[in-house]
Design a protein around this motif. Sequence first.
Motif, PDB file in Angstrom:
ATOM      1  N   ALA A 351      38.240  37.723  51.134  1.00 48.48           N
ATOM      2  CA  ALA A 351      36.860  38.275  50.557  1.00 48.48           C
ATOM      3  C   ALA A 351      37.299  39.017  49.293  1.00 48.48           C
ATOM      4  N   ALA A 352      38.447  39.815  49.130  1.00 43.52           N
ATOM      5  CA  ALA A 352      38.866  40.415  48.185  1.00 43.52           C
ATOM      6  C   ALA A 352      39.103  39.854  47.010  1.00 43.52           C
ATOM      7  N   LEU A 353      39.698  38.726  47.151  1.00 44.26           N
ATOM      8  CA  LEU A 353      39.746  37.702  45.926  1.00 44.26           C
ATOM      9  C   LEU A 353      38.373  37.121  45.651  1.00 44.26           C
ATOM     10  N   SER A 354      37.433  36.910  46.431  1.00 47.44           N
ATOM     11  CA  SER A 354      36.295  36.338  45.912  1.00 47.44           C
ATOM     12  C   SER A 354      35.655  37.555  45.244  1.00 47.44           C
ATOM     13  N   ASP A 355      35.434  38.772  45.710  1.00 44.42           N
ATOM     14  CA  ASP A 355      34.854  39.761  45.130  1.00 44.42           C
ATOM     15  C   ASP A 355      35.386  40.070  43.580  1.00 44.42           C
ATOM     16  N   GLY A 356      36.843  40.024  43.627  1.00 46.80           N
ATOM     17  CA  GLY A 356      37.454  40.136  42.150  1.00 46.80           C
ATOM     18  C   GLY A 356      37.110  39.080  41.092  1.00 46.80           C
ATOM     19  N   LEU A 357      36.712  38.052  41.716  1.00 41.32           N
ATOM     20  CA  LEU A 357      36.273  36.816  40.710  1.00 41.32           C
ATOM     21  C   LEU A 357      35.016  37.010  40.389  1.00 41.32           C
ATOM     22  N   ARG A 358      34.233  37.383  41.093  1.00 48.92           N
ATOM     23  CA  ARG A 358      32.713  37.623  41.011  1.00 48.92           C
ATOM     24  C   ARG A 358      32.573  39.024  39.681  1.00 48.92           C
ATOM     25  N   ARG A 359      33.533  39.880  40.038  1.00 44.16           N
ATOM     26  CA  ARG A 359      33.418  41.007  38.969  1.00 44.16           C
ATOM     27  C   ARG A 359      33.781  40.418  37.583  1.00 44.16           C
ATOM     28  N   LYS A 360      34.948  39.712  37.694  1.00 41.58           N
ATOM     29  CA  LYS A 360      35.427  39.013  36.583  1.00 41.58           C
ATOM     30  C   LYS A 360      34.390  38.253  35.643  1.00 41.58           C
ATOM     31  N   PHE A 361      33.712  37.370  36.449  1.00 41.09           N
ATOM     32  CA  PHE A 361      33.041  36.468  35.835  1.00 41.09           C
ATOM     33  C   PHE A 361      31.584  36.964  35.701  1.00 41.09           C
ATOM     34  N   ASP A 362      31.136  37.799  36.569  1.00 44.03           N
ATOM     35  CA  ASP A 362      29.760  38.542  36.521  1.00 44.03           C
ATOM     36  C   ASP A 362      29.777  39.879  36.407  1.00 44.03           C
ATOM     37  N   PRO A 363      30.472  40.607  35.403  1.00 36.97           N
ATOM     38  CA  PRO A 363      30.627  41.763  35.367  1.00 36.97           C
ATOM     39  C   PRO A 363      29.397  42.747  35.437  1.00 36.97           C
ATOM     40  N   LYS A 364      28.347  42.107  35.001  1.00 33.87           N
ATOM     41  CA  LYS A 364      26.880  43.107  35.061  1.00 33.87           C
ATOM     42  C   LYS A 364      26.518  42.760  36.362  1.00 33.87           C
ATOM     43  N   GLY A 365      26.988  41.794  37.397  1.00 34.51           N
ATOM     44  CA  GLY A 365      26.252  41.782  38.608  1.00 34.51           C
ATOM     45  C   GLY A 365      24.994  41.100  38.658  1.00 34.51           C
ATOM     46  N   ILE A 366      24.744  40.165  37.676  1.00 30.99           N
ATOM     47  CA  ILE A 366      23.245  39.566  37.493  1.00 30.99           C
ATOM     48  C   ILE A 366      22.904  38.274  38.281  1.00 30.99           C
ATOM     49  N   LEU A 367      24.263  37.603  38.453  1.00 33.11           N
ATOM     50  CA  LEU A 367      24.204  35.996  38.665  1.00 33.11           C
ATOM     51  C   LEU A 367      23.837  36.022  40.286  1.00 33.11           C
ATOM     52  N   ASN A 368      22.643  35.416  40.611  1.00 41.83           N
ATOM     53  CA  ASN A 368      22.372  35.283  42.041  1.00 41.83           C
ATOM     54  C   ASN A 368      22.881  36.425  43.012  1.00 41.83           C
ATOM     55  N   THR A 369      22.646  37.458  42.663  1.00 46.47           N
ATOM     56  CA  THR A 369      23.218  38.659  43.433  1.00 46.47           C
ATOM     57  C   THR A 369      23.114  38.590  44.806  1.00 46.47           C
ATOM     58  N   GLY A 370      24.113  38.884  45.555  1.00 45.81           N
ATOM     59  CA  GLY A 370      24.124  38.929  47.038  1.00 45.81           C
ATOM     60  C   GLY A 370      23.923  37.359  47.858  1.00 45.81           C
ATOM     61  N   LEU A 371      23.652  36.308  46.949  1.00 46.29           N
ATOM     62  CA  LEU A 371      23.417  35.009  47.586  1.00 46.29           C
ATOM     63  C   LEU A 371      24.632  34.795  48.578  1.00 46.29           C
ATOM     64  N   MET A 372      25.810  35.021  48.065  1.00 45.05           N
ATOM     65  CA  MET A 372      26.920  34.351  48.870  1.00 45.05           C
ATOM     66  C   MET A 372      27.419  35.524  49.729  1.00 45.05           C
ATOM     67  N   ALA A 373      26.713  36.787  49.953  1.00 49.14           N
ATOM     68  CA  ALA A 373      27.481  37.874  50.631  1.00 49.14           C
ATOM     69  C   ALA A 373      27.570  37.591  52.187  1.00 49.14           C
ATOM     70  N   THR A 374      28.394  37.976  52.539  1.00 51.15           N
ATOM     71  CA  THR A 374      28.641  37.716  54.352  1.00 51.15           C
ATOM     72  C   THR A 374      28.314  38.876  55.120  1.00 51.15           C
ATOM     73  N   ALA A 375      28.114  39.971  54.515  1.00 52.87           N
ATOM     74  CA  ALA A 375      27.595  41.114  55.285  1.00 52.87           C
ATOM     75  C   ALA A 375      26.253  41.600  54.887  1.00 52.87           C
ATOM     76  N   MET A 376      25.595  41.866  55.808  1.00 51.12           N
ATOM     77  CA  MET A 376      24.278  42.410  55.218  1.00 51.12           C
ATOM     78  C   MET A 376      24.319  43.923  55.091  1.00 51.12           C
ATOM     79  N   PRO A 377      23.259  44.134  54.151  1.00 44.51           N
ATOM     80  CA  PRO A 377      23.134  45.598  53.671  1.00 44.51           C
ATOM     81  C   PRO A 377      22.601  46.355  54.915  1.00 44.51           C
ATOM     82  N   ALA A 378      23.219  47.677  54.724  1.00 42.31           N
ATOM     83  CA  ALA A 378      22.353  48.475  55.830  1.00 42.31           C
ATOM     84  C   ALA A 378      20.838  48.698  55.473  1.00 42.31           C
ATOM     85  N   ALA A 379      20.461  49.016  56.682  1.00 43.83           N
ATOM     86  CA  ALA A 379      18.796  49.138  56.599  1.00 43.83           C
ATOM     87  C   ALA A 379      18.570  50.609  56.016  1.00 43.83           C
TER      88      ALA A 379
END
Length: 379
Positions: A351-379
């Motif tokens: 998971a840490a490796l995946s997060d690091g890759l996403r930050r590298k390739f999508d530094p603005k966090g704009i590409l299908n944000t949250g689509l592959m997240a494996t933890a749900m956001p807090a209510a």
Amino acid sequence: MQPKSEAELADCLAAAKHPMAIRGGGTRPIGRAVAGEVLSTAALTGITLYEPGALTLVAQAGTPLAEIEAVLHAENQRLPFEPMDHRALLGTNGTPTIGGVVAGNVSGPRRIQAGAARDSLIGVRFVDGAGTVIKNGGRVMKNVTGYDLVKLMAGSYGTLGVLSEVSFKLLPEVETCACLILEGLSDQSAVAALSRALASPYEVTGAAHTANRGGRSRTMLRLEGFAKSVAYRTDALRGVLAEFGEVEVISDPDLVRQMWKDQRDVTAFAGQTGDVWRISCKPSDGPTIGAKIKGEVIYDWGGGLIWALVGEGHDLRKTLGAFGGHATLIRASEATHARIPTFHPEPAPLAALSDGLRRKFDPKGILNTGLMATAMPAA
């Protein structure tokens, strides 16, 4: 937003300040709905290079899959990995695109023999979240040096970059096919029969089993190739399978192709009420995992892929517990997708490796944000 060229795509992403929902043909809306402006690759179409003699093809990401298959068919060639069409299962319309196939690493029953979509992919061009055009691999079959971004992009669902062009190695089309069928086997016996056939020298290209849940189970094995070879291997494989029961052989190629198209597209679950899960596991673990599922079960890949139709809103991962594989929620209501992550939770280091890759390739966090997240956001 629908850029008409790779340069326009790069400009769109470079200028973007808010999340973008990346869309190809719109036939595989797997997971939670992604917030943001829709960015469609539908206008990036066309086969840019096809060399039948070299068994290679290059196409823009928005090219309809049907267009590519028609061109290959005219030269008696095919994509090796038999990509699934999700429209019946998911109840969607639209046109499947080759970019969508790569983004989802979409592979069919032939994976056991020819590999997944990523195994036939030899080159990609894509635009990352900063608007940078990146190329990896090539347009011919050769070893990839450096970072293998070709494999990384396959199955990334548009979260690392937006594909603009993909390159594939191809295979010749088969002359004919046949299907061997065993009726009434238990899941355990069926997987044993499939494993026996796959371990034989007879080049099985499909190995599936529909479990008995209130009906008669069916176990299927597919052989493909030249007519004389298929006939010889069919007779030989019947002998290998004799201890499992009477073996029926279907030799009508059109019927066999339709049977395996239905298997590929999981049409048995189309239109039925309930959630659909896709479970990947060791084939030997398949029957044990299948026995825990309260619902309809279809095995593919010799038992290594399980499709399950279960009650609405049921978290199948809790039922299965820990196992050597992963479970993906393919079809469910918006409420269920909002409560249960689509993709299987990753071990912390991965998971840490995946997060690091996403930050590298999508530094603005704009590409299908949250689509592959494996933890749900807090209510």
